[in-house]
Scaffold this motif. Structure first.
Motif, short mmCIF file in Angstrom:
data_model
loop_
_atom_site.label_atom_id
_atom_site.label_comp_id
_atom_site.label_asym_id
_atom_site.label_seq_id
_atom_site.Cartn_x
_atom_site.Cartn_y
_atom_site.Cartn_z
N TYR A 1 0.84 -1.09 0.06
CA TYR A 1 -0.03 0.00 -0.03
C TYR A 1 0.77 1.34 -0.04
CZ TYR A 1 -3.73 -3.28 0.99
OH TYR A 1 -4.39 -4.65 0.86
N ASP A 2 2.22 1.05 0.03
CA ASP A 2 2.96 2.15 0.11
C ASP A 2 4.42 1.77 -0.44
OD1 ASP A 2 4.78 4.28 0.86
OD2 ASP A 2 3.86 4.73 2.66
N GLU A 3 4.62 2.29 -1.51
CA GLU A 3 5.78 1.95 -2.31
C GLU A 3 7.22 2.22 -1.63
OE1 GLU A 3 4.74 4.57 -5.54
OE2 GLU A 3 6.90 4.94 -5.93
N ASN A 4 6.83 3.25 -0.59
CA ASN A 4 8.12 3.46 0.22
C ASN A 4 8.40 2.40 1.10
OD1 ASN A 4 8.70 6.06 -0.89
ND2 ASN A 4 6.71 6.83 0.27
N HIS A 5 7.65 1.55 1.25
CA HIS A 5 8.11 0.36 2.28
C HIS A 5 8.80 -0.77 1.36
CE1 HIS A 5 4.18 1.28 5.10
NE2 HIS A 5 5.11 2.08 5.04
N GLN B 1 1.40 -7.97 8.20
CA GLN B 1 1.01 -6.76 7.67
C GLN B 1 0.96 -5.42 8.75
OE1 GLN B 1 0.28 -6.61 4.10
NE2 GLN B 1 0.60 -4.50 4.59
N GLN B 2 0.63 -5.84 9.95
CA GLN B 2 0.55 -4.62 10.82
C GLN B 2 2.08 -3.88 11.20
OE1 GLN B 2 -1.56 -5.80 14.19
NE2 GLN B 2 -3.23 -5.09 13.65
N ALA B 3 2.96 -5.22 11.17
CA ALA B 3 4.41 -4.83 11.48
C ALA B 3 5.01 -3.89 10.09
CB ALA B 3 5.47 -5.79 11.55
N VAL B 4 4.67 -4.54 8.84
CA VAL B 4 4.87 -3.55 7.64
C VAL B 4 4.33 -2.31 7.68
CG1 VAL B 4 4.53 -3.57 5.19
CG2 VAL B 4 4.92 -5.89 6.30
N ASN B 5 2.84 -2.13 7.94
CA ASN B 5 2.50 -0.70 8.15
C ASN B 5 3.25 0.11 9.12
OD1 ASN B 5 0.57 -1.79 6.32
ND2 ASN B 5 -1.12 -2.08 7.90
N ALA B 6 3.58 -0.51 10.22
CA ALA B 6 4.39 0.11 11.25
C ALA B 6 5.77 0.64 10.91
CB ALA B 6 4.03 -0.33 12.59
N SER C 1 10.81 -6.76 13.37
CA SER C 1 9.58 -7.57 13.50
C SER C 1 9.24 -8.26 12.27
CB SER C 1 8.49 -6.75 14.09
OG SER C 1 7.22 -7.68 14.29
N VAL C 2 9.10 -7.62 11.26
CA VAL C 2 8.94 -8.15 9.87
C VAL C 2 9.78 -9.33 9.68
CG1 VAL C 2 8.74 -7.79 7.37
CG2 VAL C 2 7.88 -6.34 8.90
N LYS C 3 11.21 -9.13 9.74
CA LYS C 3 12.21 -10.21 9.76
C LYS C 3 12.25 -11.31 10.47
CE LYS C 3 17.11 -10.99 10.01
NZ LYS C 3 18.26 -10.18 10.52
N ALA C 4 11.64 -10.99 11.87
CA ALA C 4 11.60 -11.93 12.88
C ALA C 4 10.44 -12.84 12.58
CB ALA C 4 11.28 -11.30 14.28
N THR C 5 9.32 -12.44 12.17
CA THR C 5 8.09 -13.15 11.78
C THR C 5 8.57 -14.13 10.54
OG1 THR C 5 6.57 -11.54 12.52
CG2 THR C 5 5.64 -13.29 11.11
N ALA C 6 9.12 -13.62 9.43
CA ALA C 6 9.57 -14.39 8.36
C ALA C 6 10.44 -15.48 8.67
CB ALA C 6 10.12 -13.45 7.22
N LEU C 7 11.49 -15.08 9.44
CA LEU C 7 12.58 -16.06 10.01
C LEU C 7 11.85 -17.11 10.81
CD1 LEU C 7 15.66 -16.32 10.01
CD2 LEU C 7 15.70 -15.16 12.30
#
Ligand code: 3PG
Length: 213
Positions: free
Chosen positions: A24-28, A189-194, A199-205
């Motif tokens: 939803y945000d290309e800056n992410h 997705q919440q961690a991406v939005n924030a 946290s994104v890395k930890a969940t994927a790992l």
């Protein structure tokens, strides 16, 4: 596309879970790509469901050049052309229409066309697609359905997607006709939005490591 003839198949062997991402945000995009790559994820499918999808594909590839970044939700020839122009490393479709099929056959990057039945899988195999997306996987019978297709359709490989989670993924990946599973469960997705990339890395790992025997 012959299986193994493109780097994506090595990438899928290294990590057989494909995050299906709607951005939803290309800056992410750049930070998300780096977080996934750092977690050992080797591929990502960006759905063409938001205007940010196409610019995000290029931004992700620039940030993590070894990540295979593909485009999903390809529904038309226009979608396909836009995805290729954006630099997609692979193409995923939820289904295939008679208009889309000839365009998909002409593409030089790997294509995972969507099927829901054995007939659709065989039809696409006859058109040269050895590896198809089984979608929506869970509501079409999930693991038992794919298991039943392994012997009668021995040459066809599947990438199931839709309704899969961390508990069911290993059961899919244990099947001989499944080369990878796709889904959204391994990205928070919440961690991406924030923009909480740690946290994104930890969940994927955790998702990747939970697949290790
Ligand atoms: C999709 O098209 O959104 C994918 O199949 C992801 O499905 P999931 O969110 O159920 O994993």
């Amino acid at each position: 596309m012959t299986i193994d003839a493109h780097p994506i198949f090595a990438a899928l062997k290294a990590c057989p879970i494909v995050p299906v991402l709607t951005l939803y945000d290309e800056n992410h995009a750049a930070s998300l790509a780096a977080a996934l790559w750092d977690a050992g994820i080797t591929t990502a499918e960006i759905t063409l469901r938001t205007p940010q999808a196409l610019p995000s594909i290029g931004a992700m590839k620039a940030a993590a050049p070894e990540l295979c970044v593909g485009a999903g939700t390809i529904l038309s020839v226009d979608d396909l052309n836009a995805a290729l122009e954006a630099g997609s490393d692979f193409i995923v479709t939820p289904a295939v229409s008679s208009k889309l099929l000839p365009a998909l056959k002409a593409v030089s990057v790997p294509v995972f066309p969507g099927v829901a039945t054995p007939s659709e899988a065989l039809e696409l195999y006859d058109h040269g697609f050895e590896c198809v997306k089984f979608f929506p996987a869970e509501s079409n019978g999930g693991v038992p359905a794919l298991k039943s297709m392994a012997s009668p359709l021995p040459k066809i490989k599947f990438m199931p997607t839709g309704g899969i989670n961390g508990d069911s993924a290993p059961h899919y990946l244990a099947l001989p006709n499944v080369i990878a599973v796709g889904g959204s469960w391994m990205v928070d997705q919440q961690a991406v939005n924030a923009q909480n990339w740690a946290s994104v890395k930890a969940t994927a790992l955790r998702a990747r490591e939970s697949l290790q025997p």
